[in-house]
Design an enzyme around this catalytic site. Structure first.
Site, PDB file in Angstrom:
ATOM      1  N   GLU A   1       1.356   0.565  10.303  1.00  0.00           N
ATOM      2  CA  GLU A   1       0.068   0.705  10.672  1.00  0.00           C
ATOM      3  C   GLU A   1      -1.268   1.700  10.736  1.00  0.00           C
TER       4      GLU A   1
ATOM      5  N   GLN B   1       1.063  -1.291   0.290  1.00  0.00           N
ATOM      6  CA  GLN B   1       0.042   0.070  -0.062  1.00  0.00           C
ATOM      7  C   GLN B   1       0.918   1.115  -0.229  1.00  0.00           C
TER       8      GLN B   1
ATOM      9  N   ARG C   1      18.814  -5.765  41.832  1.00  0.00           N
ATOM     10  CA  ARG C   1      20.498  -4.899  42.345  1.00  0.00           C
ATOM     11  C   ARG C   1      20.512  -4.638  43.495  1.00  0.00           C
TER      12      ARG C   1
HETATM   13  C1  LIG Z   1       9.874  -7.665  20.152  1.00  0.00           C
HETATM   14  C2  LIG Z   1       8.312  -8.153  20.404  1.00  0.00           C
HETATM   15  C3  LIG Z   1       7.870  -6.519  19.903  1.00  0.00           C
HETATM   16  C4  LIG Z   1       6.442  -7.181  18.937  1.00  0.00           C
HETATM   17  C5  LIG Z   1       5.714  -6.298  18.151  1.00  0.00           C
HETATM   18  C6  LIG Z   1       5.196  -6.807  16.789  1.00  0.00           C
HETATM   19  C7  LIG Z   1       4.236  -7.212  16.696  1.00  0.00           C
HETATM   20  C8  LIG Z   1       4.158  -7.461  14.945  1.00  0.00           C
HETATM   21  C9  LIG Z   1       3.047  -7.940  15.463  1.00  0.00           C
HETATM   22  C10 LIG Z   1       2.226  -6.766  14.442  1.00  0.00           C
HETATM   23  C11 LIG Z   1       2.567  -6.925  13.270  1.00  0.00           C
HETATM   24  C12 LIG Z   1       2.837  -5.375  12.514  1.00  0.00           C
HETATM   25  C13 LIG Z   1       3.354  -5.424  11.207  1.00  0.00           C
HETATM   26  C14 LIG Z   1       3.788  -3.847  10.415  1.00  0.00           C
HETATM   27  C15 LIG Z   1       3.593  -3.850   9.967  1.00  0.00           C
HETATM   28  C16 LIG Z   1       2.862  -2.516   8.821  1.00  0.00           C
HETATM   29  C17 LIG Z   1       2.214  -2.643   8.112  1.00  0.00           C
HETATM   30  C18 LIG Z   1       1.453  -1.179   7.112  1.00  0.00           C
HETATM   31  O1  LIG Z   1       2.178  -0.166   7.778  1.00  0.00           O
HETATM   32  S1  LIG Z   1       0.399  -1.043   6.461  1.00  0.00           S
HETATM   33  C19 LIG Z   1       0.538   0.677   5.905  1.00  0.00           C
HETATM   34  C20 LIG Z   1      -0.644   0.844   7.143  1.00  0.00           C
HETATM   35  N1  LIG Z   1      -0.563   2.245   6.847  1.00  0.00           N
HETATM   36  C21 LIG Z   1      -2.122   3.127   6.663  1.00  0.00           C
HETATM   37  O2  LIG Z   1      -2.787   2.462   8.524  1.00  0.00           O
HETATM   38  C22 LIG Z   1      -2.524   4.599   6.787  1.00  0.00           C
HETATM   39  C23 LIG Z   1      -3.406   5.208   7.461  1.00  0.00           C
HETATM   40  N2  LIG Z   1      -4.071   6.348   6.893  1.00  0.00           N
HETATM   41  C24 LIG Z   1      -5.634   5.890   6.854  1.00  0.00           C
HETATM   42  O3  LIG Z   1      -5.911   5.278   7.232  1.00  0.00           O
HETATM   43  C25 LIG Z   1      -6.360   6.499   5.962  1.00  0.00           C
HETATM   44  O4  LIG Z   1      -5.817   7.411   5.123  1.00  0.00           O
HETATM   45  C26 LIG Z   1      -7.358   8.010   7.039  1.00  0.00           C
HETATM   46  C27 LIG Z   1      -7.591   6.962   7.635  1.00  0.00           C
HETATM   47  C28 LIG Z   1      -6.136   8.451   7.455  1.00  0.00           C
HETATM   48  C29 LIG Z   1      -8.129   8.456   5.998  1.00  0.00           C
HETATM   49  O5  LIG Z   1      -8.654   7.915   5.155  1.00  0.00           O
HETATM   50  P1  LIG Z   1      -9.842   8.749   4.501  1.00  0.00           P
HETATM   51  O6  LIG Z   1     -10.324   7.769   3.154  1.00  0.00           O
HETATM   52  O7  LIG Z   1      -9.040  10.226   3.805  1.00  0.00           O
HETATM   53  O8  LIG Z   1     -10.911   9.091   4.942  1.00  0.00           O
HETATM   54  P2  LIG Z   1     -11.276  10.273   5.927  1.00  0.00           P
HETATM   55  O9  LIG Z   1     -10.159  10.570   6.832  1.00  0.00           O
HETATM   56  O10 LIG Z   1     -11.469  10.853   4.813  1.00  0.00           O
HETATM   57  O11 LIG Z   1     -12.309   9.395   6.351  1.00  0.00           O
HETATM   58  C30 LIG Z   1     -13.483   9.408   5.774  1.00  0.00           C
HETATM   59  C31 LIG Z   1     -14.548   8.285   6.551  1.00  0.00           C
HETATM   60  O12 LIG Z   1     -13.721   7.277   6.619  1.00  0.00           O
HETATM   61  C32 LIG Z   1     -14.283   7.193   8.052  1.00  0.00           C
HETATM   62  N3  LIG Z   1     -12.973   5.805   8.360  1.00  0.00           N
HETATM   63  C33 LIG Z   1     -11.841   6.447   8.162  1.00  0.00           C
HETATM   64  N4  LIG Z   1     -10.908   4.885   8.471  1.00  0.00           N
HETATM   65  C34 LIG Z   1     -11.585   3.614   8.556  1.00  0.00           C
HETATM   66  C35 LIG Z   1     -11.932   2.767   8.658  1.00  0.00           C
HETATM   67  N5  LIG Z   1     -10.519   2.260   9.171  1.00  0.00           N
HETATM   68  N6  LIG Z   1     -12.317   2.574   9.276  1.00  0.00           N
HETATM   69  C36 LIG Z   1     -13.698   2.480   9.575  1.00  0.00           C
HETATM   70  N7  LIG Z   1     -13.962   3.840   9.288  1.00  0.00           N
HETATM   71  C37 LIG Z   1     -13.050   4.776   8.621  1.00  0.00           C
HETATM   72  C38 LIG Z   1     -13.646   8.223   8.215  1.00  0.00           C
HETATM   73  O13 LIG Z   1     -13.843   8.300  10.697  1.00  0.00           O
HETATM   74  C39 LIG Z   1     -14.914   8.813   8.196  1.00  0.00           C
HETATM   75  O14 LIG Z   1     -16.376   8.893   8.331  1.00  0.00           O
HETATM   76  P3  LIG Z   1     -17.460  10.407   8.683  1.00  0.00           P
HETATM   77  O15 LIG Z   1     -18.282   9.258   8.923  1.00  0.00           O
HETATM   78  O16 LIG Z   1     -17.641  10.398   6.768  1.00  0.00           O
HETATM   79  O17 LIG Z   1     -16.351  10.664   9.158  1.00  0.00           O
HETATM   80  C1  LIG Z   2       9.208  -1.481  10.076  1.00  0.00           C
HETATM   81  C2  LIG Z   2       7.685  -0.839   8.917  1.00  0.00           C
HETATM   82  C3  LIG Z   2       6.990  -1.839   8.005  1.00  0.00           C
HETATM   83  C4  LIG Z   2       5.995  -1.319   7.696  1.00  0.00           C
HETATM   84  N1  LIG Z   2       5.220  -2.151   7.088  1.00  0.00           N
HETATM   85  C5  LIG Z   2       4.755  -2.142   6.219  1.00  0.00           C
HETATM   86  C6  LIG Z   2       3.763  -2.973   5.603  1.00  0.00           C
HETATM   87  O1  LIG Z   2       4.218  -3.738   4.915  1.00  0.00           O
HETATM   88  N2  LIG Z   2       2.915  -2.085   4.139  1.00  0.00           N
HETATM   89  C7  LIG Z   2       2.570  -0.969   3.337  1.00  0.00           C
HETATM   90  O2  LIG Z   2       1.954  -1.107   2.925  1.00  0.00           O
HETATM   91  N3  LIG Z   2       3.294  -0.039   4.687  1.00  0.00           N
HETATM   92  C8  LIG Z   2       4.009  -0.505   5.395  1.00  0.00           C
HETATM   93  N4  LIG Z   2       5.069   0.348   6.290  1.00  0.00           N
HETATM   94  C9  LIG Z   2       4.937   1.653   5.917  1.00  0.00           C
HETATM   95  C10 LIG Z   2       3.884   2.250   6.698  1.00  0.00           C
HETATM   96  O3  LIG Z   2       2.298   2.235   7.118  1.00  0.00           O
HETATM   97  C11 LIG Z   2       3.978   4.140   6.955  1.00  0.00           C
HETATM   98  O4  LIG Z   2       5.566   4.263   6.489  1.00  0.00           O
HETATM   99  C12 LIG Z   2       2.664   4.495   8.181  1.00  0.00           C
HETATM  100  O5  LIG Z   2       1.472   4.861   7.568  1.00  0.00           O
HETATM  101  C13 LIG Z   2       3.066   6.224   8.303  1.00  0.00           C
HETATM  102  O6  LIG Z   2       2.965   7.113   7.226  1.00  0.00           O
HETATM  103  P1  LIG Z   2       4.175   8.050   6.229  1.00  0.00           P
HETATM  104  O7  LIG Z   2       5.551   7.450   6.058  1.00  0.00           O
HETATM  105  O8  LIG Z   2       3.792   8.410   4.530  1.00  0.00           O
HETATM  106  O9  LIG Z   2       4.480   8.900   7.742  1.00  0.00           O
HETATM  107  P2  LIG Z   2       3.820  10.412   6.717  1.00  0.00           P
HETATM  108  O10 LIG Z   2       2.320  10.411   7.543  1.00  0.00           O
HETATM  109  O11 LIG Z   2       4.943  11.302   5.957  1.00  0.00           O
HETATM  110  O12 LIG Z   2       4.375  11.463   8.771  1.00  0.00           O
HETATM  111  C14 LIG Z   2       5.329  11.747   9.010  1.00  0.00           C
HETATM  112  C15 LIG Z   2       4.767  13.293   9.742  1.00  0.00           C
HETATM  113  O13 LIG Z   2       3.730  14.120   9.475  1.00  0.00           O
HETATM  114  C16 LIG Z   2       2.995  13.989  10.338  1.00  0.00           C
HETATM  115  N5  LIG Z   2       1.224  13.911   9.633  1.00  0.00           N
HETATM  116  C17 LIG Z   2       0.911  13.517   8.341  1.00  0.00           C
HETATM  117  N6  LIG Z   2       0.109  13.783   7.810  1.00  0.00           N
HETATM  118  C18 LIG Z   2      -0.692  14.410   8.725  1.00  0.00           C
HETATM  119  C19 LIG Z   2      -2.046  15.159   9.530  1.00  0.00           C
HETATM  120  N7  LIG Z   2      -2.833  15.076   8.520  1.00  0.00           N
HETATM  121  N8  LIG Z   2      -1.909  15.827  10.457  1.00  0.00           N
HETATM  122  C20 LIG Z   2      -0.983  15.728  10.656  1.00  0.00           C
HETATM  123  N9  LIG Z   2       0.330  15.639  10.988  1.00  0.00           N
HETATM  124  C21 LIG Z   2       0.552  15.191  10.130  1.00  0.00           C
HETATM  125  C22 LIG Z   2       2.977  12.501  10.996  1.00  0.00           C
HETATM  126  O14 LIG Z   2       2.310  12.737  12.552  1.00  0.00           O
HETATM  127  C23 LIG Z   2       4.284  12.737  10.845  1.00  0.00           C
HETATM  128  O15 LIG Z   2       5.041  13.698  12.289  1.00  0.00           O
HETATM  129  C24 LIG Z   2       5.874   0.224   6.499  1.00  0.00           C
HETATM  130  C25 LIG Z   2       6.660   0.895   7.817  1.00  0.00           C
HETATM  131  C26 LIG Z   2       6.954   1.104   8.882  1.00  0.00           C
HETATM  132  C27 LIG Z   2       8.605   2.299   9.642  1.00  0.00           C
END
Ligand SMILES: CCCCCCCCCCCCCCC/C=C/C(=O)SCCNC(=O)CCNC(=O)[C@H](O)C(C)(C)COP(=O)(O)OP(=O)(O)OC[C@H]1O[C@@H](n2cnc3c(N)ncnc32)[C@H](O)[C@@H]1OP(=O)(O)O
Ligand SMILES: Cc1cc2nc3c(=O)[nH]c(=O)nc-3n(C[C@H](O)[C@H](O)[C@H](O)COP(=O)(O)OP(=O)(O)OC[C@H]3O[C@@H](n4cnc5c(N)ncnc54)[C@H](O)[C@@H]3O)c2cc1C
Length: 560
Positions: free
Chosen positions: A320, A33, A206
């Site tokens: 996430e 993504q 300790r």
């Molecule tokens: C050593 C021991 C340690 C152990 C620790 C480790 C353990 C590991 C286990 C865990 C595994 C971890 C592996 C890591 C892998 C990582 C993967 C990733 O990172 S995947 C990518 C993740 N990326 C994100 O999370 C992106 C974040 N951004 C968003 O989700 C969206 O862009 C947003 C929600 C911020 C904005 O979305 P947008 O479409 O622009 O919506 P709006 O803000 O305009 O909202 C519209 C409307 O939708 C509702 N909404 C938004 N999101 C959701 C949702 N998820 N579910 C339901 N509804 C949702 C929002 O509330 C609005 O509603 P409304 O009624 O219209 O106001």
């Molecule tokens: C270890 C690791 C594993 C990952 N694994 C995956 C994976 O498997 N699949 C995948 O798709 N992605 C993965 N990711 C990506 C991860 O999901 C993104 O890095 C994460 O969602 C943050 O997005 P970004 O990097 O664009 O941060 P940015 O949004 O660019 O953040 C930079 C700064 O901008 C600020 N900011 C951004 N938007 C706003 C706003 N609207 N208002 C105020 N402040 C804002 C944030 O708070 C932050 O301080 C991984 C990342 C890491 C570090």
């Protein structure tokens, strides 16, 4: 994440085709993504998937450098397939982000398929184990996939190229992230309990200062400062475990409701998974670092297990969903809920307390003594009043802005704090509910009640400014809470080691010479040192090339 994406966004037919392959490791998938230019803003992703009616295919393409997929775990070297999130374009119109199954590598020799460029994005934070994860980069040069590899549970494209939106909320596209966020809350508790187990056990063995006439020195666990830093973290490990159990129940319940097209709790699931993921991961990352400091110099050794745990854990504040971005999502939902209070619409679920707005906006905390703070009703009401009043204050300030959106951005720092207050109320509420249940084991319930009060009163003390600024407490009541906290630490102390032994971690899993179950730390530290490769030679490499000439030269100079 490849599997839950297909389960959540694939049709029955697509699930039948792809899931067995993934379960049997006949294919290895990743969740592609995030891009170089966009991670938080999913709707800003640039990769395109353009439907070609001539061939009944989608053409997947990376139009710009910033559209390169960047970060997906497993993408760089291991995965043969990906669920790729791209802009769906058909009949010349852009329908926004959708999921597509794309094969990346040959199943014969693992070489990248034509039009696919991919690799690892390079080393990450420290030398932590996360460097064993091949987070990757991926670019497409007009790669063609069959139309039936678009995940079509939420929307479809017909053979003629017509876009059809199912009657399901488009936010289900984000379902995989909701699923992982709820699992991350449980993982926060696991990571935090490991760090606390190490720090408590080490603090018990300790001894430093305090010996009288040659007697033994004082266990650092007996110092009040050590207790005031460590016991809230111990309480948090239990708090996050219980709220994580509840969140898993909520997620399961929402998923079952979705099966019968009941979307009534979708917003609650989003707010709770986003908010709890943000609050528990931030607290846990800070706590692991605090546990390192609580172990003094030895905490900085890799053999303590804490540097590695920290290095592997801290990206949880970002992946996430960046924690600030997620908390702003919670804030949006809080503002929407406040705006509906005047309409008579009763808030439900974890927002239900906001329905008591008349009472909570003017209630006066009835605490008069330190012991009163052991009454869960007083704690609950104080946290509800703080959260509600902060949300209402934000709503009033936004209401004064000329433009709602502008007002929201202007007030976003305050909104962040209001969102944290709401989420901390959920954590406290679920801990109180847990200790009200029947809990087996002699004396266990009392210990959990102590920890529940430690978590609540420590959180109150740490955020006392919110409680005072909103008038939810008086300074005197804040001081009484702190007084009670000190008494609670004394009650936790005798059972602190038992409370971390209860996590039941083996020495192997804990990976720490400081956290050994037998407490035999010093011999273990000394033995571990000699395993350092630097000690394979008594005279260090480089002596003859560098040290000896330097020493000799200095010796000559000194004789002149
Ligand atoms: C050593 C021991 C340690 C152990 C620790 C480790 C353990 C590991 C286990 C865990 C595994 C971890 C592996 C890591 C892998 C990582 C993967 C990733 O990172 S995947 C990518 C993740 N990326 C994100 O999370 C992106 C974040 N951004 C968003 O989700 C969206 O862009 C947003 C929600 C911020 C904005 O979305 P947008 O479409 O622009 O919506 P709006 O803000 O305009 O909202 C519209 C409307 O939708 C509702 N909404 C938004 N999101 C959701 C949702 N998820 N579910 C339901 N509804 C949702 C929002 O509330 C609005 O509603 P409304 O009624 O219209 O106001
Ligand atoms: C270890 C690791 C594993 C990952 N694994 C995956 C994976 O498997 N699949 C995948 O798709 N992605 C993965 N990711 C990506 C991860 O999901 C993104 O890095 C994460 O969602 C943050 O997005 P970004 O990097 O664009 O941060 P940015 O949004 O660019 O953040 C930079 C700064 O901008 C600020 N900011 C951004 N938007 C706003 C706003 N609207 N208002 C105020 N402040 C804002 C944030 O708070 C932050 O301080 C991984 C990342 C890491 C570090």
């Amino acid at each position: 994440m490849f599997v839950p994406a297909i389960k959540g966004q694939g049709t029955e037919e697509q699930q039948k085709k792809w899931l067995p392959l993934a379960y049997k490791f006949q294919i290895i998938g990743c969740y592609a993504q995030t891009e170089l230019g966009h991670g938080s803003n999913v709707q800003g992703l640039e990769t395109t998937a353009t439907f070609d009616p001539m061939t009944d295919e989608f053409v997947i393409h990376s139009p710009t450098l910033t559209s390169s997929k960047w970060w997906p775990g497993g993408l760089g070297k291991a995965s043969t397939h990906a669920v790729v999130y791209a802009r769906l374009i058909t009949e010349g119109k852009d329908y926004g982000i959708h999921g597509f199954i794309v094969q990346l590598r040959s199943l014969e020799d693992h070489s990248p398929l034509p039009g696919v460029t991919l690799g690892d994005i390079g080393g990450k934070f420290g030398s932590g184990a996360y460097n064993s994860m091949d987070n990757g980069v991926l670019r497409f040069d007009h790669v063609r996939i069959p139309r039936d590899q678009m995940l079509m549970r939420l929307s479809q494209v017909t053979r003629e190229g017509k876009y059809v939106q199912s009657d399901v909320p488009k936010q289900l596209l984000y379902g995989t992230m909701v699923y992982v966020r709820q699992s991350i809350v449980a993982d926060a508790s696991k990571a935090l309990s490991r760090a606390v187990c190490i720090a408590v056990r080490y603090s018990a063995i300790r001894k430093q200062f305090g010996s009288q006439d040659g007697g033994p020195e004082t266990q650092v666990l007996n110092y009040r400062t050590q207790q005031s830093r460590l016991f809230p973290l111990l309480a948090s490990a239990y708090a996050f475990r219980f709220v994580g159990d509840w969140l898993n129940w909520l997620y399961t319940d929402v998923t079952q409701k979705l099966e019968v097209k009941d979307y009534s709790t979708l917003q609650e699931a989003h707010a709770c998974t986003a908010g709890l993921k943000a609050v528990t991961t931030s607290a846990t990352a800070d706590a692991i670092e605090e546990c390192r400091k609580l172990c003094g110099g030895h905490g900085y050794l890799n053999s303590s297990g804490l540097p590695e745990l920290f290095a592997v854990y801290v990206p949880a504040c970002t992946y996430e969903g960046d924690n600030v971005v997620l908390l702003l999502q919670v804030a949006r939902i809080l503002m929407k809920t406040v705006s509906q209070l005047t309409s008579g619409k009763q808030p439900v679920g974890t927002m239900a307390y906001m329905g008591k707005v008349q009472h909570l906006m003017q209630s006066k905390c009835a605490v008069k003594t330190a012991e009163d703070w052991l009454n869960p009703a007083f704690i609950q009401e104080a946290f509800e009043a703080r959260a509600l009043r902060m949300a209402v204050n934000c709503a009033q300030n936004i209401g004064q802005a000329s433009n709602q959106e502008e007002g929201f951005y202007e007030r976003s720092p305050d909104l962040l704090e209001a969102a944290v207050a709401h989420i901390q109320l959920i954590i406290v509420t679920k801990f109180i509910e847990k200790v009200h249940q029947d809990i087996p084991g002699h004396g266990v319930k009392e210990q959990l009640q102590n920890l529940c009060n430690v978590y609540a009163l420590y959180t109150l003390h740490k955020h006392l400014g919110d409680f005072l600024a909103t008038g939810s407490l008086t300074p005197k009541q804040g001081a009484l809470a702190n007084e009670q906290l000190g008494k609670l630490y004394a009650q936790v102390r005798p059972n602190a080691v038992a409370l971390v032994d209860a996590f039941n971690y083996t020495d192997h899993y804990l990976g720490s010479v400081l956290g050994r179950y037998d407490g035999n730390v010093y011999p273990a530290l000394y033995e571990e040192a000699w395993k350092d490769p630097l000690n394979e030679t008594v005279v260090p490499e480089g002596y003859h090339e560098y040290l000896r000439p330097l020493l000799k030269q200095q010796l000559k100079l000194s004789r002149l």
